[in-house]
Enzyme design. Structure first.
Site, PDB file in Angstrom:
ATOM      1  N   HIS A   5       5.591   9.874  -1.034  1.00 44.19           N
ATOM      2  CA  HIS A   5       4.394   9.290  -0.436  1.00 44.19           C
ATOM      3  C   HIS A   5       4.594   7.822  -0.097  1.00 44.19           C
ATOM      4  O   HIS A   5       5.537   7.191  -0.540  1.00 44.19           O
ATOM      5  CB  HIS A   5       3.156   9.477  -1.324  1.00 44.19           C
ATOM      6  CG  HIS A   5       3.148   8.654  -2.579  1.00 44.19           C
ATOM      7  ND1 HIS A   5       3.476   9.162  -3.797  1.00 44.19           N
ATOM      8  CD2 HIS A   5       2.827   7.363  -2.791  1.00 44.19           C
ATOM      9  CE1 HIS A   5       3.378   8.227  -4.721  1.00 44.19           C
ATOM     10  NE2 HIS A   5       2.985   7.115  -4.135  1.00 44.19           N
ATOM     11  N   ARG A   9      -2.464  -0.789   0.214  1.00 42.24           N
ATOM     12  CA  ARG A   9      -3.608  -1.387  -0.461  1.00 42.24           C
ATOM     13  C   ARG A   9      -4.692  -1.565   0.603  1.00 42.24           C
ATOM     14  O   ARG A   9      -4.427  -2.055   1.698  1.00 42.24           O
ATOM     15  CB  ARG A   9      -3.238  -2.721  -1.089  1.00 42.24           C
ATOM     16  CG  ARG A   9      -2.188  -2.533  -2.165  1.00 42.24           C
ATOM     17  CD  ARG A   9      -2.039  -3.761  -3.023  1.00 42.24           C
ATOM     18  NE  ARG A   9      -0.971  -3.576  -3.977  1.00 42.24           N
ATOM     19  CZ  ARG A   9      -1.051  -2.862  -5.087  1.00 42.24           C
ATOM     20  NH1 ARG A   9      -2.171  -2.248  -5.394  1.00 42.24           N
ATOM     21  NH2 ARG A   9      -0.030  -2.755  -5.898  1.00 42.24           N
ATOM     22  N   GLU A  55      -1.090   7.427  -0.257  1.00 40.72           N
ATOM     23  CA  GLU A  55      -1.873   6.906  -1.380  1.00 40.72           C
ATOM     24  C   GLU A  55      -2.539   5.621  -0.911  1.00 40.72           C
ATOM     25  O   GLU A  55      -1.854   4.687  -0.489  1.00 40.72           O
ATOM     26  CB  GLU A  55      -0.941   6.628  -2.560  1.00 40.72           C
ATOM     27  CG  GLU A  55      -1.586   5.973  -3.747  1.00 40.72           C
ATOM     28  CD  GLU A  55      -0.567   5.643  -4.835  1.00 40.72           C
ATOM     29  OE1 GLU A  55      -0.769   4.639  -5.513  1.00 40.72           O
ATOM     30  OE2 GLU A  55       0.428   6.384  -4.985  1.00 40.72           O
ATOM     31  N   ASN A  59      -8.392  -2.011  -4.969  1.00 43.91           N
ATOM     32  CA  ASN A  59      -8.478  -2.833  -6.183  1.00 43.91           C
ATOM     33  C   ASN A  59      -9.879  -3.398  -6.318  1.00 43.91           C
ATOM     34  O   ASN A  59     -10.362  -4.087  -5.407  1.00 43.91           O
ATOM     35  CB  ASN A  59      -7.447  -3.969  -6.134  1.00 43.91           C
ATOM     36  CG  ASN A  59      -6.039  -3.442  -6.278  1.00 43.91           C
ATOM     37  OD1 ASN A  59      -5.658  -2.988  -7.340  1.00 43.91           O
ATOM     38  ND2 ASN A  59      -5.286  -3.476  -5.202  1.00 43.91           N
ATOM     39  N   HIS A  74       5.603   0.628  10.401  1.00 39.04           N
ATOM     40  CA  HIS A  74       4.560   1.629  10.657  1.00 39.04           C
ATOM     41  C   HIS A  74       4.922   2.928   9.942  1.00 39.04           C
ATOM     42  O   HIS A  74       6.032   3.087   9.472  1.00 39.04           O
ATOM     43  CB  HIS A  74       4.430   1.890  12.164  1.00 39.04           C
ATOM     44  CG  HIS A  74       5.671   2.481  12.772  1.00 39.04           C
ATOM     45  ND1 HIS A  74       6.687   1.698  13.273  1.00 39.04           N
ATOM     46  CD2 HIS A  74       6.074   3.772  12.945  1.00 39.04           C
ATOM     47  CE1 HIS A  74       7.644   2.475  13.737  1.00 39.04           C
ATOM     48  NE2 HIS A  74       7.299   3.743  13.545  1.00 39.04           N
ATOM     49  N   GLU A 122       2.112   5.177  14.185  1.00 36.68           N
ATOM     50  CA  GLU A 122       2.697   5.682  15.432  1.00 36.68           C
ATOM     51  C   GLU A 122       2.321   7.152  15.577  1.00 36.68           C
ATOM     52  O   GLU A 122       2.475   7.931  14.637  1.00 36.68           O
ATOM     53  CB  GLU A 122       4.215   5.543  15.401  1.00 36.68           C
ATOM     54  CG  GLU A 122       4.890   6.080  16.642  1.00 36.68           C
ATOM     55  CD  GLU A 122       6.416   5.968  16.586  1.00 36.68           C
ATOM     56  OE1 GLU A 122       7.038   6.140  17.629  1.00 36.68           O
ATOM     57  OE2 GLU A 122       6.973   5.731  15.490  1.00 36.68           O
TER      58      GLU A 122
END
Length: 130
Positions: A5, A9, A55, A59, A74, A122
């Site tokens: 993965h 953030r 993922e 925060n 990208h 992309e």
């Protein structure tokens, strides 16, 4: 060792999840990290593999968006019909950076969109062969 993965953030969960759902991702689950953060895991439909492909980490207490930096490029996804995909994204207010183009003659058409935090995605047109 397979890549399982990519993690970004993010600044706003709902806005980011809606963007990636518009690209065809599905939310798989949300996992809290103590009271520090929440991870939102996303996948493409039917993609079981080694777990979710994306993922998104939110925060708690973050007061401003993240800086992407100069090292990030990208991620890429495919579409069997780039024009139809861009039309669907336009209905949700998502526009490409510039119209689709080919890097060289005979190559696939591509274009880039940006997620709510500025990460580039992309989209590569992969026409099914048959």
């Amino acid at each position: 060792m397979p890549l399982i993965h990519t993690c970004y953030r993010i600044f706003e969960i709902d806005r980011s999840v809606a963007f990636y759902e518009a690209l065809g991702f599905e939310e798989v689950r949300r996992s809290p990290i103590r009271d520090e953060a929440i991870n939102v895991f996303m996948n493409m439909p039917g993609d079981e593999g080694d777990g979710p492909r994306l993922e998104l980490t939110f925060n708690h207490g973050r007061t401003e968006p993240y800086e992407i930096g100069t090292g990030y490029g990208h991620i890429a996804i495919t579409s069997p019909d780039l024009d139809a995909t861009l039309a669907q994204l336009a209905e949700q207010g998502i526009a490409p950076e510039k119209p689709p183009y080919r890097v060289r003659e005979g190559s696939s058409r591509i274009c880039f969109v940006r997620d709510p935090d500025g990460y580039r995605i992309e989209i590569i047109e992969r026409v099914p062969r048959g």
